[in-house]
Write a protein that holds these residues in place. Sequence first.
Motif, PDB file in Angstrom:
ATOM      1  N   THR A  79     -13.172 -52.952  21.295  1.00 43.98           N
ATOM      2  CA  THR A  79     -12.081 -52.429  22.341  1.00 43.98           C
ATOM      3  C   THR A  79     -10.790 -52.772  21.583  1.00 43.98           C
ATOM      4  OG1 THR A  79     -12.365 -54.221  23.623  1.00 43.98           O
ATOM      5  CG2 THR A  79     -13.699 -52.401  24.146  1.00 43.98           C
ATOM      6  N   GLY A  80      -9.797 -52.418  22.037  1.00 40.16           N
ATOM      7  CA  GLY A  80      -8.556 -52.602  21.359  1.00 40.16           C
ATOM      8  C   GLY A  80      -7.381 -51.830  21.928  1.00 40.16           C
ATOM      9  N   THR A  81      -6.138 -52.031  21.421  1.00 43.15           N
ATOM     10  CA  THR A  81      -4.957 -51.246  22.112  1.00 43.15           C
ATOM     11  C   THR A  81      -4.223 -50.970  20.962  1.00 43.15           C
ATOM     12  OG1 THR A  81      -4.854 -53.003  23.953  1.00 43.15           O
ATOM     13  CG2 THR A  81      -2.749 -51.706  23.314  1.00 43.15           C
ATOM     14  N   ALA A  82      -3.836 -49.544  21.053  1.00 42.26           N
ATOM     15  CA  ALA A  82      -3.035 -48.955  20.005  1.00 42.26           C
ATOM     16  C   ALA A  82      -1.686 -48.658  20.605  1.00 42.26           C
ATOM     17  CB  ALA A  82      -3.828 -47.661  19.497  1.00 42.26           C
ATOM     18  N   ARG A  83      -0.727 -49.185  20.006  1.00 46.72           N
ATOM     19  CA  ARG A  83       0.770 -48.951  20.289  1.00 46.72           C
ATOM     20  C   ARG A  83       1.528 -48.321  19.572  1.00 46.72           C
ATOM     21  NH1 ARG A  83       3.863 -52.733  24.188  1.00 46.72           N
ATOM     22  NH2 ARG A  83       6.006 -52.456  23.283  1.00 46.72           N
ATOM     23  N   ILE A  84       2.470 -47.492  19.795  1.00 49.98           N
ATOM     24  CA  ILE A  84       3.676 -47.104  18.970  1.00 49.98           C
ATOM     25  C   ILE A  84       4.944 -47.510  19.696  1.00 49.98           C
ATOM     26  CG2 ILE A  84       4.680 -44.953  18.285  1.00 49.98           C
ATOM     27  CD1 ILE A  84       1.820 -43.655  18.182  1.00 49.98           C
ATOM     28  N   ASP A  85       5.592 -48.276  18.944  1.00 50.67           N
ATOM     29  CA  ASP A  85       7.222 -48.482  19.376  1.00 50.67           C
ATOM     30  C   ASP A  85       8.040 -47.348  18.531  1.00 50.67           C
ATOM     31  OD1 ASP A  85       7.007 -50.932  21.052  1.00 50.67           O
ATOM     32  OD2 ASP A  85       6.066 -51.525  19.112  1.00 50.67           O
TER      33      ASP A  85
END
Length: 162
Positions: A79-85
């Motif tokens: 499980t994880g978090t993908a993030r786009i700034d």
Amino acid sequence: MRRSLLVLLATTVVLGSTAASAAAQTLDITFRAALTKPGPGCGEAVFCAPVSVPGYGEGTFSFTDESFEVISRSCAEYTGTARIDFVDADIDPLVMSERGLVCFPGNSFNAPGGFHSFGNPFHQTGTFVVEDGPAELIELTGTSDVRLAGAGLRGVYTIELE
């Protein structure tokens, strides 16, 4: 005869329009990068890469692991978090909660020092839900496919638009 042809043509146009509107619309977010050890720009992320998101612009993609459970000699569930700034500060960061499977070719997963080295090849596939970001994308779902071979990282996140 002419009337039958017109009815057939009208039916074809209506059915064609219905089929086109029923087709799923997607937003594909793709990235490619020469992967090096995460530096100050990646923070706690496992990997990061420059990305361009159609309709939203340029940004930085990052992925952070939250759980990693070995299920075989070469694969693990994660499980994880993908993030786009985004470069444009007026666009809220896109945050996706993800779960899936990551596999390593052959027995590379079990090689001595495998957990301490960086850049071992892998193939990660998952599903996600958009938790935060531009309002029109929140709660939408999608799929991910990320691969690393050599130092070449490439991936695609596909959001299913409603």
